[in-house]
Structures are given as structure tokens and as C-alpha cells.
Motif scaffolding. Structure first.
Motif, PDB file in Angstrom:
ATOM      1  N   MET A  40       0.809  -1.218   0.000  1.00 23.75           N
ATOM      2  CA  MET A  40       0.000   0.000   0.000  1.00 23.75           C
ATOM      3  C   MET A  40       0.850   1.279   0.000  1.00 23.75           C
ATOM      4  SD  MET A  40      -1.567  -0.131   3.851  1.00 23.75           S
ATOM      5  CE  MET A  40      -0.502  -0.347   5.274  1.00 23.75           C
ATOM      6  N   GLY A  66       0.881   8.519   8.610  1.00 27.39           N
ATOM      7  CA  GLY A  66       1.002   7.130   8.134  1.00 27.39           C
ATOM      8  C   GLY A  66       2.236   6.950   7.275  1.00 27.39           C
ATOM      9  N   TYR A  68       4.170   3.988   7.050  1.00 25.20           N
ATOM     10  CA  TYR A  68       4.288   2.615   6.537  1.00 25.20           C
ATOM     11  C   TYR A  68       5.775   2.326   6.286  1.00 25.20           C
ATOM     12  CZ  TYR A  68       3.286  -1.738   4.045  1.00 25.20           C
ATOM     13  OH  TYR A  68       3.276  -3.044   3.623  1.00 25.20           O
ATOM     14  N   GLU A  90       3.941   7.589  12.609  1.00 21.89           N
ATOM     15  CA  GLU A  90       3.700   6.154  12.407  1.00 21.89           C
ATOM     16  C   GLU A  90       3.543   5.487  13.773  1.00 21.89           C
ATOM     17  OE1 GLU A  90       3.097   4.013   9.803  1.00 21.89           O
ATOM     18  OE2 GLU A  90       2.792   2.724  11.553  1.00 21.89           O
ATOM     19  N   PHE A  91       2.394   4.785  13.937  1.00 20.84           N
ATOM     20  CA  PHE A  91       2.201   4.220  15.279  1.00 20.84           C
ATOM     21  C   PHE A  91       2.542   2.739  15.378  1.00 20.84           C
ATOM     22  CE2 PHE A  91      -2.574   2.861  15.578  1.00 20.84           C
ATOM     23  CZ  PHE A  91      -2.475   2.140  14.412  1.00 20.84           C
ATOM     24  N   PHE A  95       6.655  -1.149  11.578  1.00 20.72           N
ATOM     25  CA  PHE A  95       6.753  -0.392  10.314  1.00 20.72           C
ATOM     26  C   PHE A  95       7.775   0.730  10.469  1.00 20.72           C
ATOM     27  CE2 PHE A  95       3.666  -3.084   8.995  1.00 20.72           C
ATOM     28  CZ  PHE A  95       2.334  -2.706   9.016  1.00 20.72           C
ATOM     29  N   GLY A 117       4.059   7.018  17.119  1.00 18.37           N
ATOM     30  CA  GLY A 117       2.892   7.257  17.957  1.00 18.37           C
ATOM     31  C   GLY A 117       1.681   7.482  17.085  1.00 18.37           C
ATOM     32  N   SER A 119      -1.468   9.593  15.546  1.00 20.14           N
ATOM     33  CA  SER A 119      -1.688  10.983  15.135  1.00 20.14           C
ATOM     34  C   SER A 119      -2.536  11.744  16.159  1.00 20.14           C
ATOM     35  CB  SER A 119      -2.374  11.004  13.774  1.00 20.14           C
ATOM     36  OG  SER A 119      -3.508  10.150  13.786  1.00 20.14           O
ATOM     37  N   ASP A 141      -2.412   9.560   4.561  1.00 21.73           N
ATOM     38  CA  ASP A 141      -2.369   8.230   3.961  1.00 21.73           C
ATOM     39  C   ASP A 141      -2.414   7.162   5.043  1.00 21.73           C
ATOM     40  OD1 ASP A 141      -0.081   6.421   1.751  1.00 21.73           O
ATOM     41  OD2 ASP A 141      -2.276   6.400   1.911  1.00 21.73           O
ATOM     42  N   HIS A 142      -3.064   7.479   6.164  1.00 23.43           N
ATOM     43  CA  HIS A 142      -3.172   6.524   7.257  1.00 23.43           C
ATOM     44  C   HIS A 142      -4.549   5.875   7.241  1.00 23.43           C
ATOM     45  CE1 HIS A 142      -4.961  10.131   8.741  1.00 23.43           C
ATOM     46  NE2 HIS A 142      -4.804   9.945  10.041  1.00 23.43           N
ATOM     47  N   TRP A 143      -5.107   5.473   8.345  1.00 23.70           N
ATOM     48  CA  TRP A 143      -6.415   4.826   8.337  1.00 23.70           C
ATOM     49  C   TRP A 143      -7.455   5.802   7.809  1.00 23.70           C
ATOM     50  CZ3 TRP A 143      -6.405   1.854  13.662  1.00 23.70           C
ATOM     51  CH2 TRP A 143      -5.581   0.724  13.509  1.00 23.70           C
ATOM     52  N   LYS A 144      -8.248   5.351   6.882  1.00 25.29           N
ATOM     53  CA  LYS A 144      -9.121   6.250   6.099  1.00 25.29           C
ATOM     54  C   LYS A 144     -10.213   6.884   6.944  1.00 25.29           C
ATOM     55  CE  LYS A 144      -6.250   4.724   3.352  1.00 25.29           C
ATOM     56  NZ  LYS A 144      -4.973   5.488   3.297  1.00 25.29           N
ATOM     57  N   ARG A 146      -9.756   7.982   9.756  1.00 28.48           N
ATOM     58  CA  ARG A 146      -9.125   8.961  10.644  1.00 28.48           C
ATOM     59  C   ARG A 146      -8.809  10.267   9.897  1.00 28.48           C
ATOM     60  NH1 ARG A 146     -10.065   8.001  15.623  1.00 28.48           N
ATOM     61  NH2 ARG A 146      -8.460   9.557  16.008  1.00 28.48           N
ATOM     62  N   ASP A 169      -4.639  10.576   0.045  1.00 24.52           N
ATOM     63  CA  ASP A 169      -4.591   9.395  -0.814  1.00 24.52           C
ATOM     64  C   ASP A 169      -5.876   8.581  -0.635  1.00 24.52           C
ATOM     65  OD1 ASP A 169      -2.571   6.384  -1.098  1.00 24.52           O
ATOM     66  OD2 ASP A 169      -3.589   7.552  -2.639  1.00 24.52           O
ATOM     67  N   ASN A 170      -6.210   7.756  -1.622  1.00 26.04           N
ATOM     68  CA  ASN A 170      -7.268   6.737  -1.486  1.00 26.04           C
ATOM     69  C   ASN A 170      -8.668   7.269  -1.267  1.00 26.04           C
ATOM     70  OD1 ASN A 170      -4.730   5.478   0.494  1.00 26.04           O
ATOM     71  ND2 ASN A 170      -5.265   4.521  -1.442  1.00 26.04           N
ATOM     72  N   GLU A 199      -2.592   2.042  -6.597  1.00 22.92           N
ATOM     73  CA  GLU A 199      -1.190   1.680  -6.850  1.00 22.92           C
ATOM     74  C   GLU A 199      -1.057   0.286  -7.452  1.00 22.92           C
ATOM     75  OE1 GLU A 199      -2.357   2.967  -4.013  1.00 22.92           O
ATOM     76  OE2 GLU A 199      -1.845   1.803  -2.275  1.00 22.92           O
TER      77      GLU A 199
HETATM   78  C1  LIG Z   1      -5.477   5.645  15.729  1.00 21.68           C
HETATM   79  C2  LIG Z   1      -4.966   5.338  14.353  1.00 21.68           C
HETATM   80  C3  LIG Z   1      -4.890   6.616  13.520  1.00 21.68           C
HETATM   81  N1  LIG Z   1      -3.623   7.241  13.720  1.00 21.68           N
HETATM   82  C4  LIG Z   1      -2.465   6.806  13.167  1.00 21.68           C
HETATM   83  N2  LIG Z   1      -1.326   7.426  13.555  1.00 21.68           N
HETATM   84  C5  LIG Z   1      -0.141   7.030  13.033  1.00 21.68           C
HETATM   85  N3  LIG Z   1       0.000   6.041  12.117  1.00 21.68           N
HETATM   86  C6  LIG Z   1      -1.128   5.426  11.717  1.00 21.68           C
HETATM   87  C7  LIG Z   1      -2.410   5.775  12.193  1.00 21.68           C
HETATM   88  N4  LIG Z   1      -3.326   5.002  11.577  1.00 21.68           N
HETATM   89  C8  LIG Z   1      -2.662   4.186  10.741  1.00 21.68           C
HETATM   90  N5  LIG Z   1      -1.326   4.437  10.825  1.00 21.68           N
HETATM   91  C9  LIG Z   1      -0.271   3.811  10.043  1.00 21.68           C
HETATM   92  O1  LIG Z   1      -0.486   4.253   8.686  1.00 21.68           O
HETATM   93  C10 LIG Z   1      -0.419   3.116   7.816  1.00 21.68           C
HETATM   94  C11 LIG Z   1      -1.797   2.743   7.418  1.00 21.68           C
HETATM   95  C12 LIG Z   1      -2.263   3.021   6.215  1.00 21.68           C
HETATM   96  C13 LIG Z   1      -3.659   2.634   5.842  1.00 21.68           C
HETATM   97  N6  LIG Z   1      -3.717   2.581   4.393  1.00 21.68           N
HETATM   98  C14 LIG Z   1      -4.579   1.765   3.818  1.00 21.68           C
HETATM   99  O2  LIG Z   1      -5.379   1.087   4.459  1.00 21.68           O
HETATM  100  C15 LIG Z   1      -4.529   1.653   2.347  1.00 21.68           C
HETATM  101  C16 LIG Z   1      -5.211   0.581   1.759  1.00 21.68           C
HETATM  102  C17 LIG Z   1      -5.178   0.392   0.374  1.00 21.68           C
HETATM  103  C18 LIG Z   1      -5.899  -0.732  -0.207  1.00 21.68           C
HETATM  104  C19 LIG Z   1      -6.657  -0.560  -1.366  1.00 21.68           C
HETATM  105  C20 LIG Z   1      -7.348  -1.642  -1.929  1.00 21.68           C
HETATM  106  C21 LIG Z   1      -7.271  -2.895  -1.332  1.00 21.68           C
HETATM  107  F1  LIG Z   1      -7.906  -3.952  -1.883  1.00 21.68           F
HETATM  108  C22 LIG Z   1      -6.502  -3.073  -0.183  1.00 21.68           C
HETATM  109  C23 LIG Z   1      -5.833  -1.994   0.382  1.00 21.68           C
HETATM  110  C24 LIG Z   1      -4.452   1.283  -0.444  1.00 21.68           C
HETATM  111  C25 LIG Z   1      -3.767   2.360   0.164  1.00 21.68           C
HETATM  112  O3  LIG Z   1      -3.048   3.238  -0.603  1.00 21.68           O
HETATM  113  C26 LIG Z   1      -3.812   2.559   1.532  1.00 21.68           C
HETATM  114  O4  LIG Z   1      -3.159   3.653   2.049  1.00 21.68           O
HETATM  115  C27 LIG Z   1       0.247   2.014   8.607  1.00 21.68           C
HETATM  116  O5  LIG Z   1       1.647   2.173   8.547  1.00 21.68           O
HETATM  117  C28 LIG Z   1      -0.293   2.296  10.007  1.00 21.68           C
HETATM  118  O6  LIG Z   1       0.516   1.731  11.025  1.00 21.68           O
END
Ligand SMILES: CCCNc1ncnc2c1ncn2[C@@H]1O[C@H](/C=C/CNC(=O)c2cc(-c3ccc(F)cc3)cc(O)c2O)[C@@H](O)[C@H]1O
Ligand SMILES: [Mg+2]
Length: 214
Positions: A40, A66, A68, A90-91, A95, A117, A119, A141-144, A146, A169-170, A199
Motif C-alpha cells: 500500500m 502514516g 508505513y 507512524e504508530f 513499520f 505514535g 496521530s 495516507d493513514h487509516w481512512k 481517521r 490518498d485513497n 497503486e
Molecule cells: C489511531 C490510528 C490513527 N492514527 C495513526 N497514527 C499514526 N499512524 C497510523 C495511524 N493510523 C494508521 N497508521 C499507520 O499508517 C499506515 C496505514 C495506512 C492505511 N492505508 C490503507 O489502508 C490503504 C489501503 C489500500 C488498499 C486498497 C485496496 C485494497 F484492496 C486493499 C488496500 C491502499 C492504500 O493506498 C492505503 O493507504 C500504517 O503504517 C499504520 O501503522
């Protein structure tokens, strides 16, 4: 023991990219994820749109939500002017460990500060702890689910300058419907959708650029 996908991505960087050459790091990850296993990262197609927005904004301070494996972190930082800084949050420690090594391979440690940590906890501390006044660009680009709460938090903390840009993103796949609705209907943002593809696939996706009007 079995390696993880981020570890394999780091391996591809160490085997195929030149130390100190950020664009070769980006290319190595894209080649690996296109030919060996999907991951991702924002990727090369949306990455070109990201590049054009970064070049247009020419930011002094960037926030990424995010990290990653650090693909977009390195891609953005490779375009920043000499004294510009990028803070990436990044939490997941597993990663973060990988991303730090990808960032080091690219030779961008001086431009990038990876903070471990969540966000929600870190955004309110960015001013006092990291001496940030306001961000010129935020890449989401983290959890959508959020994107919206963190955008509101960034606003509340006065971390977005007038004319500052949010780039998400996304917004189609996986999608961020509440966020899209908010930035497209709010009088405080001027939004624009950049149609692209998920992607390494032919599935539709895109980036939403939203200028904060203050
Ligand atoms: C409390 C959590 C919210 N705060 C946060 N603070 C800091 N880091 C956070 C974070 N949330 C998530 N993260 C990190 O961001 C990253 C998460 C990204 C989530 N991205 C996606 O789910 C994603 C998913 C897809 C995707 C698309 C189609 C599919 F079939 C499968 C997946 C494509 C993408 O481009 C994506 O970005 C990880 O490294 C995670 O540890
Ligand atoms: Mg993404």
C-alpha cells in the motif's frame, strides 16, 4: 523465520537502490511491488501527482500521517528545498523500524523526522515539542476513517497555514467518504480531485487536494 512484507520491501531497496539516491529507492520499491508483491505505497502513478503538488506548493514544513515503509516519505522529501522539513507519524513500531532504514538508505535523515505514535496523540504536541509553527502541506495516507477527525484536530491546533494544502490518498479506494464530503462542502476549503488508479493496479482511485482558505 518468515519475513514480513515491509522487511522484503527493505530488502528490495538494499539490493536494488543506490545509497543516497532517493529516486532509486522509490524506483526499487515500485519495481518490487509491481512485479513481486503488492503493497500500500502511493505508487508511481499517483506518485507523479504527489510530485506535482509538492513541487507547486514548495513547502517548508510537511506533515505525513502514516509512514508505513517510507515510500511517500522519501518521495516527498526528495523534492523539498534545502532547509525544509518533513515530519511523519507512524504508530506501528514494526513499520517504523523499516521506514527508518529506508529513509537512511535514501540519505534523507536530515530532512525527515519520523515520530512514533498515533496521530491523535501527537498532533496536539507538534507545536510545543517539535517547534512547528504551521504546515504548508499535509499528506494523509493513514487509516481512512481517521482522515476527517485528524483534519479537524490539525485545524483546532492551528497547524495549517492559510493557503496550506491537504493532499489525501485513497479517496476512492478504499475511500474516505466522510472526509471527501467535508472538504468538498466546507467554505474553508477549495478542493480538487485528481483521478488516477490504485497503486500497481487498474482500479480507479485518486488524490483529493484541498487548499485551506483560513
Ligand atoms: C489511531 C490510528 C490513527 N492514527 C495513526 N497514527 C499514526 N499512524 C497510523 C495511524 N493510523 C494508521 N497508521 C499507520 O499508517 C499506515 C496505514 C495506512 C492505511 N492505508 C490503507 O489502508 C490503504 C489501503 C489500500 C488498499 C486498497 C485496496 C485494497 F484492496 C486493499 C488496500 C491502499 C492504500 O493506498 C492505503 O493507504 C500504517 O503504517 C499504520 O501503522
Ligand atoms: Mg494509500
Amino acid at each position: 523465520t518468515q519475513s514480513t512484507r515491509p522487511q522484503r520491501i527493505l530488502g528490495a531497496v538494499q539490493q536494488n537502490a543506490t545509497r543516497g539516491d532517493p529516486r532509486s529507492v522509490v524506483r526499487a520499491i515500485d519495481q518490487y511491488c509491481r512485479s513481486q508483491e503488492w503493497a500500500m505505497n502511493v505508487g508511481d502513478e499517483k506518485g507523479c501527482i504527489l510530485d506535482s503538488v509538492v513541487s507547486e506548493v514548495n513547502p517548508s514544513t510537511v506533515l505525513e500521517l502514516g509512514t508505513y515503509c517510507g515510500y511517500s516519505t522519501v518521495r516527498i522529501a526528495s523534492l523539498l528545498p534545502p532547509h525544509a522539513k518533513l515530519i511523519t507519524l507512524e504508530f506501528n513500531p514494526k513499520f517504523a523500524v523499516i521506514a527508518r532504514q529506508v529513509i537512511a538508505w535514501a540519505g534523507l535523515e536530515d530532512k525527515i523526522q519520523l515520530v512514533e505514535g498515533s496521530s491523535g496523540d501527537l498532533i496536539p504536541k507538534l507545536k510545543e515539542q517539535f517547534g512547528v509553527k504551521a504546515f504548508d502541506l499535509v499528506f494523509l495516507d493513514h487509516w481512512k476513517d481517521r482522515y476527517l477527525p485528524d483534519t479537524k484536530l490539525i485545524e483546532e491546533c492551528g497547524l495549517l497555514r492559510k493557503g496550506g494544502v491537504l493532499l489525501a490518498d485513497n479517496v476512492i479506494c478504499p475511500g474516505a467518504p466522510e472526509y471527501l464530503e467535508f472538504v468538498r462542502s466546507s467554505p474553508r476549503y477549495e478542493s480538487q480531485y485528481f483521478k488516477s488508479h490504485l497503486e500497481y493496479t487498474k482500479v480507479e482511485d485518486g488524490l483529493e487536494k484541498s487548499v485551506f482558505l483560513g
